[in-house]
Write a protein that holds these residues in place. Structure first.
Motif, mmCIF file in Angstrom:
data_model
loop_
_atom_site.group_PDB
_atom_site.id
_atom_site.type_symbol
_atom_site.label_atom_id
_atom_site.label_comp_id
_atom_site.label_asym_id
_atom_site.label_seq_id
_atom_site.Cartn_x
_atom_site.Cartn_y
_atom_site.Cartn_z
ATOM 1 N N SER A 1 -37.620 -13.482 36.905
ATOM 2 C CA SER A 1 -37.227 -12.676 38.073
ATOM 3 C C SER A 1 -37.576 -11.189 37.914
ATOM 4 O O SER A 1 -36.700 -10.322 37.987
ATOM 5 N N PHE A 2 -38.870 -10.911 37.712
ATOM 6 C CA PHE A 2 -39.295 -9.516 37.666
ATOM 7 C C PHE A 2 -38.934 -8.810 38.975
ATOM 8 O O PHE A 2 -39.138 -9.357 40.063
ATOM 9 N N ASP A 3 -38.449 -7.577 38.866
ATOM 10 C CA ASP A 3 -38.287 -6.749 40.060
ATOM 11 C C ASP A 3 -39.635 -6.143 40.461
ATOM 12 O O ASP A 3 -39.870 -5.868 41.636
ATOM 13 N N ASN A 4 -40.498 -5.950 39.466
ATOM 14 C CA ASN A 4 -41.853 -5.469 39.757
ATOM 15 C C ASN A 4 -42.790 -6.005 38.690
ATOM 16 O O ASN A 4 -42.534 -5.860 37.494
ATOM 17 N N TYR A 5 -43.861 -6.674 39.127
ATOM 18 C CA TYR A 5 -44.890 -7.136 38.189
ATOM 19 C C TYR A 5 -46.200 -6.471 38.583
ATOM 20 O O TYR A 5 -46.716 -6.699 39.670
ATOM 21 N N TYR A 6 -46.725 -5.630 37.683
ATOM 22 C CA TYR A 6 -47.797 -4.694 38.045
ATOM 23 C C TYR A 6 -48.990 -4.896 37.123
ATOM 24 O O TYR A 6 -49.184 -5.965 36.537
ATOM 25 N N THR A 7 -49.776 -3.877 36.965
ATOM 26 C CA THR A 7 -50.962 -3.900 36.115
ATOM 27 C C THR A 7 -51.053 -2.575 35.367
ATOM 28 O O THR A 7 -50.645 -1.531 35.906
ATOM 29 N N THR A 8 -51.598 -2.598 34.140
ATOM 30 C CA THR A 8 -51.787 -1.326 33.418
ATOM 31 C C THR A 8 -53.000 -0.568 33.949
ATOM 32 O O THR A 8 -53.177 0.601 33.637
ATOM 33 N N ASP A 9 -53.838 -1.233 34.737
ATOM 34 C CA ASP A 9 -54.998 -0.556 35.332
ATOM 35 C C ASP A 9 -54.593 0.026 36.684
ATOM 36 O O ASP A 9 -55.092 -0.360 37.736
ATOM 37 N N SER A 10 -53.654 0.974 36.626
ATOM 38 C CA SER A 10 -53.078 1.532 37.858
ATOM 39 C C SER A 10 -53.158 3.055 37.833
ATOM 40 O O SER A 10 -53.212 3.664 36.759
ATOM 41 N N PRO A 11 -53.146 3.695 39.007
ATOM 42 C CA PRO A 11 -53.147 5.167 39.036
ATOM 43 C C PRO A 11 -51.925 5.765 38.343
ATOM 44 O O PRO A 11 -52.020 6.801 37.693
ATOM 45 N N GLU A 12 -50.765 5.083 38.469
ATOM 46 C CA GLU A 12 -49.551 5.576 37.813
ATOM 47 C C GLU A 12 -49.731 5.586 36.291
ATOM 48 O O GLU A 12 -49.334 6.543 35.614
ATOM 49 N N ASN A 13 -50.348 4.529 35.753
ATOM 50 C CA ASN A 13 -50.505 4.437 34.300
ATOM 51 C C ASN A 13 -51.531 5.449 33.796
ATOM 52 O O ASN A 13 -51.352 6.042 32.728
ATOM 53 N N GLU A 14 -52.596 5.643 34.555
ATOM 54 C CA GLU A 14 -53.600 6.626 34.151
ATOM 55 C C GLU A 14 -52.984 8.022 34.087
ATOM 56 O O GLU A 14 -53.177 8.768 33.111
ATOM 57 N N LYS A 15 -52.216 8.347 35.114
ATOM 58 C CA LYS A 15 -51.582 9.675 35.170
ATOM 59 C C LYS A 15 -50.585 9.862 34.027
ATOM 60 O O LYS A 15 -50.565 10.901 33.349
ATOM 61 N N LEU A 16 -49.741 8.840 33.787
ATOM 62 C CA LEU A 16 -48.747 8.936 32.719
ATOM 63 C C LEU A 16 -49.410 8.996 31.336
ATOM 64 O O LEU A 16 -49.013 9.781 30.485
ATOM 65 N N ALA A 17 -50.430 8.167 31.114
ATOM 66 C CA ALA A 17 -51.106 8.136 29.811
ATOM 67 C C ALA A 17 -51.756 9.480 29.507
ATOM 68 O O ALA A 17 -51.659 9.995 28.383
ATOM 69 N N GLN A 18 -52.412 10.046 30.499
ATOM 70 C CA GLN A 18 -53.074 11.335 30.279
ATOM 71 C C GLN A 18 -52.054 12.448 30.056
ATOM 72 O O GLN A 18 -52.230 13.304 29.178
ATOM 73 N N SER A 19 -50.960 12.416 30.822
ATOM 74 C CA SER A 19 -49.909 13.421 30.671
ATOM 75 C C SER A 19 -49.261 13.332 29.285
ATOM 76 O O SER A 19 -49.030 14.342 28.606
#
Length: 556
Positions: free
Chosen positions: A91-109
């Protein structure tokens, strides 16, 4: 058990987008999901997020082989993974991908914060290079003869025959798995996270040994890896890879990419950030250093190093909160042996569904084997058939099937309110706190043992009172209603206790008993004559031995 509401962010490890989900993976997702569902039943605010881990050389090469772009490949795999998780009621509330704009922004930050803290260092290193494919080769993409025992066709990091570990440059007669060419040595600049920095060492000693209630096996392993004050045991972590590479480019290093293990755990936060944006939650409130929220990661013991060393240090020195705890589990064996394609025991999640298995059979069986330790667990296929049929059918569901018909046909589904004070019911309700503590502590095997012991007592009550005999005597109608009412109220309470494990069956029970969704606090709210029961419908079928044979054949 505390009644105060907790706020929990929970994750399971991210499956790699380069293959199918198999039952070995499912152990972890079932373990997490049971815990999450239990916490929700207790009224806590819980957010369970996950994602596909999508970057790295294997993804890039498989996509090329299948004549797809990496993005097309990971989109296809995401659909398969999501289908499998949905089928097994994860029962994931959100199942996403690491190839996402959110992840790119967080990783770089996060990278820039670590760099500004003086924890990133550039070094020139020598690596194996494929002159035909014009790419640097990860260890697992180089094979050759073991430098210790001479076994052929061994990977570049360890020998599967003698168990020796070594570097790819030690292999005899090495060749590239990608092209077959002999690798050459080539120097390249790489970027390292300085885990050996005294600040990191001091923090990790405190986090792993004092602040975090890690499992004893995990704490001991961390103590060994981190060492005592004055010892410098931690090596720096290479967080970069050279082009061509499918991943995120490092902000201040053109042509260099984040190693998949840097951006993968950050993917937990990226999935949660994406979820927060859609739900209107305050992401920063959950991840800031002084937050009152809790953060838990369920993982396999093979990735403990990344989650108990790299990940907490990354978070700490990038200005985020650190995990409340990391829960590691052991590996799954089948019939006492490592899962094997040749024996048909590398069982894919989808084959379980296609062969007509009820996924709740597996959820229940895994739960009967799971505890709070890192020990391995075994799926014994004969025991699986016996346990599911004995416990779920013979003990639990049998309780309802033996009494519901009498109550519905003779009394319109109306229970006797006076019967709800029976001592047996009080005994079952009294187990609530103990069972809750076992779920909280991930001691599912003990929790289910307790529930089945209670089920035995209920079946004993039915055998003793024999409603089928009482039903033959018109003079004993009131007693028949009383016995069936007690039995079905006991069934309601047992269903509540089993709900985190077999939620779909219990949803059918809630419908049959005319109940709203059961929460843990409902243990003391009995069935009522005001809400007549509906007609009983069959809740679950037996596992048959030929189904096991078909499942193994499907995975050969």
């Amino acid at each position: 058990m505390s009644n105060s509401q907790r706020r929990l962010l929970v994750t399971s490890a991210l499956p790699y987008a380069n293959g199918q989900i198999h039952i070995g993976h499912l152990v972890e997702y079932v373990q997490t999901d049971i815990w999450v569902r239990f916490q929700r039943m207790c009224g806590h605010e819980v957010h369970y997020v996950g994602a596909d881990d999508t970057h790295g050389t294997p993804i890039m090469l498989r996509a090329e082989k299948e004549n797809l772009t990496p993005k097309e490949l990971i989109a296809n795999v995401w659909k398969e993974h999501k289908r499998d998780f949905d089928n097994f009621l994860i029962s994931f509330d959100n199942y996403y991908t690491t190839d996402s704009p959110e992840n790119e922004k967080l990783a770089q930050s996060i990278y820039l914060k670590l760099r500004d803290a003086g924890l990133i260092e550039k070094r020139a290193i020598e690596q194996a290079y494929d002159p035909v494919k014009e790419m640097f080769l990860p260890d697992r993409f180089i094979k050759g003869e073991c430098p210790k025992c001479g076994a052929k066709d061994q990977y570049g990091d360890n020998c599967e025959k003698c168990g020796a570990t070594y570097s790819p440059t030690d292999l005899k007669n090495p060749f590239s798995v990608v092209s077959g060419a002999t690798p050459i040595k080539k120097v390249s600049d790489h970027y390292f996270f300085k885990l050996s920095d005294p600040r990191c060492e001091e923090f990790l000693r405190d986090w792993t040994q004092v602040k975090t209630p890690l499992q004893p096996e995990a704490r001991n392993k961390m103590k060994e890896w981190v060492g005592q004050p004055g010892e410098s045991k931690l090596g720096d972590w290479d967080i970069s890879r050279d082009a061509p590479y499918f991943g995120f480019e490092i902000p201040d290093a053109p042509g260099k990419y984040f190693y998949v293990w840097l951006d993968a755990p950050i993917g937990y936060y990226a999935s949660f950030l994406n979820y927060c944006q859609t739900k209107g939650l305050n992401f920063d409130e959950w991840v800031k250093p002084d937050t009152t929220t809790e953060q838990y990661h369920f993982i396999g013991k093979d990735i403990l190093y990344f989650h108990a060393l790299f990940w907490p240090a990354t978070l700490k020195f990038a200005g985020y909160r650190t995990p409340t705890n990391v829960f590691a589990h052991g590996f799954l064996t089948v019939d006492g042996e490592k899962m094997s394609k040749s024996r048909g025991t590398l069982i894919s999640a989808n084959s379980v569904i296609e062969c007509g298995f009820n996924p709740e059979w597996f959820r229940y069986y895994f739960a009967t084997k799971l505890n709070d330790s890192m020990e391995d667990l075994d799926l014994n296929l004969q025991d699986f058939v016996a346990r599911v049929n004995s416990d779920l059918l013979g003990k639990y569901i049998n309780i309802a099937s033996r009494s519901a018909g009498f109550l519905v046909k003779r009394f319109g589904g109306v229970v006797s309110d006076e019967a709800m004070n029976n001592p047996l019911l009080k005994e079952i309700a009294a187990a609530s706190e103990k069972i809750a503590e076992l779920y909280e502590g991930r001691e599912y095997a003990k929790a289910l043992r307790t529930v089945m012991e209670l089920a035995d007592k209920v079946n004993g009550f039915v055998d003793e009172n024999k409603p089928w005999e009482i039903a033959k005597d018109p003079e004993r109608e009131a007693n028949l209603q009383r016995v069936c009412s007690i039995t079905l109220e006991a069934f309601r309470m047992l269903s509540l206790y089993l709900k985190p494990v077999i939620p779909q069956v219990v949803a059918s029970v809630e419908e049959f008993l005319s109940l709203p969704p059961l929460s843990w606090a409902n243990i003391n709210i009995p069935l009522s004559s005001k809400n007549p029961l509906k007609a009983y419908k069959h809740l679950m079928t037996r596992v048959e031995a030929p189904q096991i044979e078909a499942l193994l054949a499907a995975n050969l």
